[in-house]
Design an enzyme around this catalytic site. Structure first.
Site, PDB file in Angstrom:
ATOM      1  N   HIS A   3     -39.520  18.738  19.354  1.00  0.00           N
ATOM      2  CA  HIS A   3     -39.076  17.550  18.616  1.00  0.00           C
ATOM      3  C   HIS A   3     -40.123  16.425  18.670  1.00  0.00           C
ATOM      4  O   HIS A   3     -39.861  15.370  19.255  1.00  0.00           O
ATOM      5  CB  HIS A   3     -37.761  17.020  19.213  1.00  0.00           C
ATOM      6  CG  HIS A   3     -36.576  17.936  19.103  1.00  0.00           C
ATOM      7  ND1 HIS A   3     -35.355  17.667  19.694  1.00  0.00           N
ATOM      8  CD2 HIS A   3     -36.418  19.117  18.447  1.00  0.00           C
ATOM      9  CE1 HIS A   3     -34.502  18.641  19.423  1.00  0.00           C
ATOM     10  NE2 HIS A   3     -35.120  19.544  18.680  1.00  0.00           N
ATOM     11  N   HIS A  16     -35.151  16.971  12.162  1.00  0.00           N
ATOM     12  CA  HIS A  16     -34.768  17.691  13.385  1.00  0.00           C
ATOM     13  C   HIS A  16     -35.980  18.027  14.244  1.00  0.00           C
ATOM     14  O   HIS A  16     -36.068  17.570  15.380  1.00  0.00           O
ATOM     15  CB  HIS A  16     -33.977  18.958  13.016  1.00  0.00           C
ATOM     16  CG  HIS A  16     -33.656  19.833  14.192  1.00  0.00           C
ATOM     17  ND1 HIS A  16     -32.782  20.876  14.135  1.00  0.00           N
ATOM     18  CD2 HIS A  16     -34.106  19.839  15.484  1.00  0.00           C
ATOM     19  CE1 HIS A  16     -32.679  21.463  15.317  1.00  0.00           C
ATOM     20  NE2 HIS A  16     -33.484  20.853  16.143  1.00  0.00           N
ATOM     21  N   HIS A  48     -40.237  25.848  19.436  1.00  0.00           N
ATOM     22  CA  HIS A  48     -39.549  24.782  18.682  1.00  0.00           C
ATOM     23  C   HIS A  48     -39.516  23.522  19.539  1.00  0.00           C
ATOM     24  O   HIS A  48     -39.179  23.582  20.721  1.00  0.00           O
ATOM     25  CB  HIS A  48     -38.129  25.222  18.328  1.00  0.00           C
ATOM     26  CG  HIS A  48     -37.243  24.087  17.916  1.00  0.00           C
ATOM     27  ND1 HIS A  48     -37.528  23.275  16.830  1.00  0.00           N
ATOM     28  CD2 HIS A  48     -36.097  23.591  18.442  1.00  0.00           C
ATOM     29  CE1 HIS A  48     -36.589  22.351  16.719  1.00  0.00           C
ATOM     30  NE2 HIS A  48     -35.710  22.515  17.687  1.00  0.00           N
ATOM     31  N   GLU A  68     -30.583  28.144  19.548  1.00  0.00           N
ATOM     32  CA  GLU A  68     -31.394  28.512  18.376  1.00  0.00           C
ATOM     33  C   GLU A  68     -31.784  29.990  18.401  1.00  0.00           C
ATOM     34  O   GLU A  68     -32.652  30.411  17.637  1.00  0.00           O
ATOM     35  CB  GLU A  68     -32.663  27.652  18.299  1.00  0.00           C
ATOM     36  CG  GLU A  68     -32.434  26.162  18.146  1.00  0.00           C
ATOM     37  CD  GLU A  68     -31.855  25.739  16.795  1.00  0.00           C
ATOM     38  OE1 GLU A  68     -31.596  26.613  15.948  1.00  0.00           O
ATOM     39  OE2 GLU A  68     -31.658  24.520  16.611  1.00  0.00           O
TER      40      GLU A  68
HETATM   41  P1  13P Z   1     -30.917  24.319  23.139  1.00  0.00           P
HETATM   42  O1  13P Z   1     -30.759  23.495  24.392  1.00  0.00           O
HETATM   43  O2  13P Z   1     -29.679  25.151  22.866  1.00  0.00           O
HETATM   44  O3  13P Z   1     -32.175  25.157  23.194  1.00  0.00           O
HETATM   45  O4  13P Z   1     -31.034  23.340  21.894  1.00  0.00           O
HETATM   46  C1  13P Z   1     -32.083  22.408  21.799  1.00  0.00           C
HETATM   47  C2  13P Z   1     -32.544  22.208  20.416  1.00  0.00           C
HETATM   48  O5  13P Z   1     -33.613  21.663  20.211  1.00  0.00           O
HETATM   49  C3  13P Z   1     -31.694  22.685  19.282  1.00  0.00           C
HETATM   50  O6  13P Z   1     -32.412  22.672  18.093  1.00  0.00           O
HETATM   51 ZN    ZN Z   2     -34.094  21.293  18.067  1.00  0.00          ZN
END
Ligand code: 13P
Ligand code: ZN
Length: 264
Positions: free
Chosen positions: A141, A211, A139, A116
């Site tokens: 989840h 996402h 970022h 990202e």
């Molecule tokens: P990375 O492992 O490349 O950081 O990706 C994880 C992710 O959450 C992609 O949106």
């Molecule tokens: Zn992600």
């Protein structure tokens, strides 16, 4: 020796601390999530000039406001639970080139940064060029917040913000600019980066449909707390729905009362 820089190590320590929270919260399945921190102001001229550990890598767009800047960035494919234990085994310091067109890894090991990175650097570039002091992009989840983005009515920024604000007073206070929404885009793309920047014009927290969530700010702990508070609101909302009733939520007057009381 980068490890002698106490302020830098303290900042990387905060990345490790928050990475641990992301894992224990259940927001970081496998390698889910990523963190970047602008650490330029914490580094001496000698540290900023460290030799590259690998060949330069071209960026997908010019980062005009980031020329020569240094970031700690979590590595692609790396697990937050291991970032928490060993940040320099699971992330690296990268330096943007003098022309803003590429980057090099300068410490401590050649760990390739998150997929990202286009989004993260585009956001840092946008925030800096608009005089905003946000050095952090986080970022992650969170299950409950991503769950909301599967409900079409929550893909309206005003409705989503109003619903979560109305669950507890703290949410209105801690996330005063509300939530921006980016409709589904392929992870790691410039399309995702461009759509996210648009949302940063008005917001510090952005939901990526189906996402994840993204927060920008001056302090990594505050970014985590903003997402955590939104997650609490979502849990209250879902708890009420699971108990079989629509939560009443705070009234407009109650929410407006917070604006006056806390100078929002
Ligand atoms: P990375 O492992 O490349 O950081 O990706 C994880 C992710 O959450 C992609 O949106
Ligand atoms: Zn992600």
């Amino acid at each position: 020796m980068i490890r002698d820089n106490k302020e830098l190590m303290a900042e990387v320590g905060r990345v490790a601390e928050v990475a641990g929270y992301l894992w224990t919260k259940g927001w970081a399945e496998r390698n889910g999530g990523n963190i970047s921190v602008n650490v330029t102001h914490l580094m001496s001229e000698d540290e900023k000039a460290l030799p590259a550990l690998a060949a330069p890598i071209a960026l997908p767009a010019e980062m005009a406001a980031l020329k020569g800047h240094v970031f700690f960035v979590t590595g692609t494919g790396k697990r937050m639970r291991y970032v928490a234990q060993a940040p320099f085994e699971n992330g690296s310091l990268i330096r943007i080139s003098a022309d803003g067109m590429s980057y090099e890894i300068i410490a401590e090991k050649p760990i390739p940064p998150t997929s990202e990175l286009p989004s993260h650097l585009s956001m840092h570039n946008y925030l800096r060029s608009n005089g905003r002091d946000s050095r952090i992009v986080l970022h992650t989840h969170p299950t409950d917040l991503i769950g909301l983005t599967h409900g079409p009515k929550f893909l309206d920024s005003e409705y989503l913000t109003r619903t979560l604000w109305a669950m507890i007073p703290e949410c209105r206070i801690i996330v005063p600019k509300g939530i921006g929404i980016v409709r589904y885009e392929i992870p790691g793309t410039m399309d995702l980066a461009r759509a996210t920047i648009k949302q940063l014009e008005k917001h510090d927290v952005v939901f990526w449909e189906k996402h994840g969530i993204l927060a920008v700010g001056e302090d990594l702990i505050e970014c985590f707390d903003a997402i955590d508070t939104l997650s609490k609101s979502a849990q209250i909302y879902f708890s009420a729905r699971m108990a079989g009733f629509e939560p009443e939520g705070m009234t407009d007057a109650q929410l407006d009362g917070l604006v006056d009381a806390f100078n929002l």
